[in-house]
Design a protein around this motif. Sequence first.
Motif, short mmCIF file in Angstrom:
data_model
loop_
_atom_site.label_atom_id
_atom_site.label_comp_id
_atom_site.label_asym_id
_atom_site.label_seq_id
_atom_site.Cartn_x
_atom_site.Cartn_y
_atom_site.Cartn_z
N GLN A 106 -41.65 35.20 0.40
CA GLN A 106 -40.86 35.65 -0.66
C GLN A 106 -39.89 34.72 -0.92
OE1 GLN A 106 -40.58 39.28 1.29
NE2 GLN A 106 -40.64 40.73 -0.78
N ARG A 107 -39.33 33.93 0.06
CA ARG A 107 -38.28 32.95 -0.12
C ARG A 107 -38.89 31.96 -0.94
NH1 ARG A 107 -33.82 31.69 2.49
NH2 ARG A 107 -33.18 33.16 4.11
N GLN A 109 -41.23 32.04 -3.15
CA GLN A 109 -41.28 32.64 -4.57
C GLN A 109 -40.00 32.51 -5.30
OE1 GLN A 109 -43.19 36.45 -3.78
NE2 GLN A 109 -45.21 35.71 -4.55
N GLN A 110 -38.86 32.85 -4.52
CA GLN A 110 -37.59 33.04 -5.17
C GLN A 110 -36.88 31.84 -5.42
OE1 GLN A 110 -36.40 36.13 -6.20
NE2 GLN A 110 -38.38 36.96 -5.98
N GLY A 111 -37.58 30.56 -4.83
CA GLY A 111 -36.99 29.42 -4.89
C GLY A 111 -35.79 29.39 -3.71
N ALA A 112 -35.83 30.28 -2.85
CA ALA A 112 -34.86 30.05 -1.77
C ALA A 112 -34.97 29.04 -0.82
CB ALA A 112 -34.49 31.38 -1.08
N LEU B 289 -47.23 42.40 -1.07
CA LEU B 289 -46.51 41.80 -2.01
C LEU B 289 -46.95 42.30 -3.53
CD1 LEU B 289 -46.63 38.36 -0.46
CD2 LEU B 289 -44.75 39.78 -0.55
N LEU B 454 -32.86 41.70 -0.25
CA LEU B 454 -33.31 40.82 0.09
C LEU B 454 -33.51 39.52 -0.81
CD1 LEU B 454 -35.07 39.64 2.54
CD2 LEU B 454 -37.17 40.26 1.44
N GLN B 455 -33.87 39.84 -2.06
CA GLN B 455 -34.29 39.08 -3.04
C GLN B 455 -33.27 38.76 -3.70
OE1 GLN B 455 -37.09 40.61 -5.83
NE2 GLN B 455 -38.77 40.34 -4.36
N PHE B 459 -31.60 36.06 -0.09
CA PHE B 459 -32.29 34.67 -0.46
C PHE B 459 -31.02 33.93 -1.33
CE2 PHE B 459 -36.74 36.36 -0.59
CZ PHE B 459 -36.63 36.45 0.89
N GLY B 460 -30.40 34.63 -1.99
CA GLY B 460 -29.21 33.85 -2.61
C GLY B 460 -29.57 33.39 -4.07
N THR B 462 -28.61 30.60 -7.24
CA THR B 462 -28.01 29.37 -7.61
C THR B 462 -26.94 29.42 -8.78
OG1 THR B 462 -29.98 28.33 -6.92
CG2 THR B 462 -28.30 27.09 -7.85
N ARG B 467 -26.01 27.21 -3.85
CA ARG B 467 -26.37 28.35 -3.54
C ARG B 467 -25.44 29.41 -2.97
NH1 ARG B 467 -31.41 29.20 -4.56
NH2 ARG B 467 -32.35 31.08 -3.75
#
Lengths: 378, 607
Positions: A106-107, A109-112, B289, B454-455, B459-460, B462, B467
């Motif tokens: 997921q990270r 996928q989200q660009g994290a 997912l 989470l998303q 994850f943050g 930009t 970030r």
Amino acid sequence: MTDERVSRRAYLATAGTGIAMLAGCSSGGGDPGTEGETATDTPVTTGTPTATPESLSGTLTVATYSSWVEDEGAAGPWLKQTFEERYPDVTVEYVTPDGEVSHYVQRKQQGAPIDADMYVGLNVDQLITADSNLDTDLFDTPQLSNGRKVKDGLRFDPQGRAIPYDTGYISVVFDESEVPRPETFTDLTEPEWEDGLLAQNAQTAATGRAFLLWTIKEFGTDGYLDYWRDLQANGVTILDSWTESYSNAYMNGERPMVVSYSTDQVFANRYDYDMTRHQVAALNGQGYANPEGMARFADSDSPDLAAVFMDFMLTAEAQGEIAVRNVQFPAIPESEAALTEEFQTYAKVPDQPVTFTYDELQGNVEGWVEDWAREIAQ
Amino acid sequence: MFYYPVGTVLAEAVTDGGVTLAPIRDVLADEFYTGALADAIRSPGSIPAGLAGWLLASASDIANALAVLVNALVSPFDGGLESWPGAVLGGIGGVLGALAGVVPGFGLFGFTAWQALCSTVASLALGLPGAYVLARFEFPGRRTLESLTAVPFVLPSIMVAVGFVAAFGVNGPLNRTLAALGLPTVELLFSLEIIIIAHAFYNAPLVTRIVAAAWESVDARAVETARSLGASPTRAFRDVVVPQLLPAVATGALLTFIFTFMSFPIVLALGGLEYATVEVWLYNRVGQLDIQEAAVLAVLETVISLGLTYAYLRYEAATSRGDRVGSPLDRDPLFRLDAKRVALAGYGVVVAVVFLLPIVSMLAASVTSPDGLTLRYYRFLLERGAEATSAQVSPTLAVRNSLLFGAGTLLVAVPMGVLLALASTREGRLARAVGVLSMAPFAVSGVVVGLGLLQTLVFGTTVLGRRIVVGGPLAIVAAHAVGAYPFVVRNVAPLLAGLDRRLVESARALGATRNRALLDIELPLVAPGIAAGAAFAFAISIGEFDSTVLLASASGSDTSLYTMPVAVERFLGKQTLGRPTAMGSVLLAVTAGAFIVIDRVGGRYRE
């Protein structure tokens, strides 16, 4: 994402190991270790670490599941301590995100940012999930000096990214004072074993998934749902995790059989449990092999350090400790790993290990699991 | 902290390149989800024919079963007299079975609603007598007992499952007692029954607490007036007290239904996958997912829950226009011997079995090892507290964090909830809309809230090449407060709605400012509701797991923000329940203590 996940980790901790030469296994798709074995094909200097203690420094962030660091006598803290003693300028940090591998999928996928150097505790279906949900590679292919010690039959990644470090065999553990030994899959659908079996959710638990795949191996994609209908008619109970089904339900005597590991008696002996309740049945003489791997994140900031740590995990000393502490079989030949006598006495290897290869599972496993879950939940 | 993260996930239900309703239609037309409704959704034209066929088929089933029963009743000598009762019972069973078969299967949603309905009925049955005892009787320890009604809420579901398996298992104390009394034993585990009992374990205390708070604010003078006009005690109860309690009972029932509709860990742990609910399925979709299907399920759950809330608020607006003022009913002493109190003693036994047995069984697991009694798991907690490494959970830090986050949640959620309660009890549509929206945190799948956090935050995002990651204690408190304030709203709003507006108006007429009237008149009158809401807000914070575990790991290796339930979860491992149950016992002790303090402090403003 919730405490149910717990069990999955706990389960994963126990899953996965095996001494075994899977070479003789019945996997139809050929030896998974034959293609793209970058790791072993690469010429390496044998026996010596790729770096000297003085040359290595920095922090290595290892992502893993929580029982790798929390369990009584877990392998994680031992590895950290021993590795840091060997390389005094290195610090090993563990992170245990709740979503395990899918957290990193997921990270990505989200660009994290990934924020970790390697993952410990990866199995084949998690790798397939990562590959099928991402366009770019989550993991890369490390060059390991000890890589070729890993038994060929255990290698589950055709691209050589995931390196197995231990393996387990899924088996049925039963109480011989309550039920006769189940010899075949069909036995589990007979009246003598009625309302007897505890299994796990194949969507969330590695043992559950392995047992489901084993039944697909046995009955084929056309027949496995029929078999599960019979199992349901005979009163199988499917809980979410290995911990719930084993620690909570089985150990309380709720059912006389549980899907677990062929290493069960190692635990039973360690905690002085009554062995009558810890008999291991290899259905049809088989056990489903479930190797656990480690892999380096492609985005790692310290790729060299990660490779040295991975090499370290494959040394004879570390292999023995991991096997005994994680109660799984080592990934290098058993004769080369430093195993305790207790482990050698009580860990059982099925006559015929079976497993599906990466290629057989890819594109199929999600549908199999989905159909199965819909069958059970209705 | 709530709407944005959740919104980003729910939006996936209706986006597929562009905005579309196709994913939602696909789910509704899937028999797995909606059973008999799926056909109707696919082709509405087939409804009349389908309906007729179904009626005919079920009518003939019922007729056949009735014929068997009548036959059994009228001819006692057919199979010998001694087997007659069995034949009659079998006939009755057949008729009941045919009647049950009339209800067509409605798939996953149908089953989920059905188990929620059963759980709600069970929670009311178990909770209402408790409210009666707490509101109408005086006995030593009453206040403490009232404080402790919030405790089940904080227990991590995995601990409850452990306690339930130990208490109600084949070899558990319940069955051993039944066997010792010569009674048949019961096999409860992995059945719908045990799921319902566990749901009652969580929700009956909620019913008790909400209804007791309302009962305490029933005006004694109205009852006395009714009695002096010749009404019997029963009649006075039915005509005066019951109408004032109904909104609170309905609130309890609504909350219970929504919670059990969204239920998930308990279902998995005590029932297994065969009893999967929508939320279980949603969780599994996220695990695979498959975010879109998960989002669709979450949208449907939310629509159902908010629809119920809206219907309830209309009802509340229509019913609670009482002329209540704070002159509470006198309490009777509890300990005296009469038929009513003997019945209550029987209720006490049921409470002991459902609430105490699992908790005691859980405590017992923390001091039992294969070798017998042991304190080694508590010793482990102390040692780990002293020397945990960075990746390991320290029990001491977990206790400290839990209490800090709990206190922070109270500070945010109580004022916020009271304000929203005030806003939602004004007249009109807008007020009802506020009321419905204030319930949104309950109505949204916990799994989706976690995924959204989470998303977006963990994850943050930009911004200008930097970030931005949101984590830390403030984010956790905010997440807890969002989950907690609806409790304050729903505990306070029914009491506010029932307030006599004339009191406020007279105060204003006598020169009090709006704020003065609020502080001196309204808030003291709804204090029991605020105290009940605050206790639950604190409980929510202490017991919260999903967003805590996500936000605690937001900043990579800094995992020092975990709480007690996270620690319980982390200590679950191979082969022994000792460590997690020891941690769970600490959780229980710390929070029970905290509740007593909160209630005592809150209680000062009550009398």
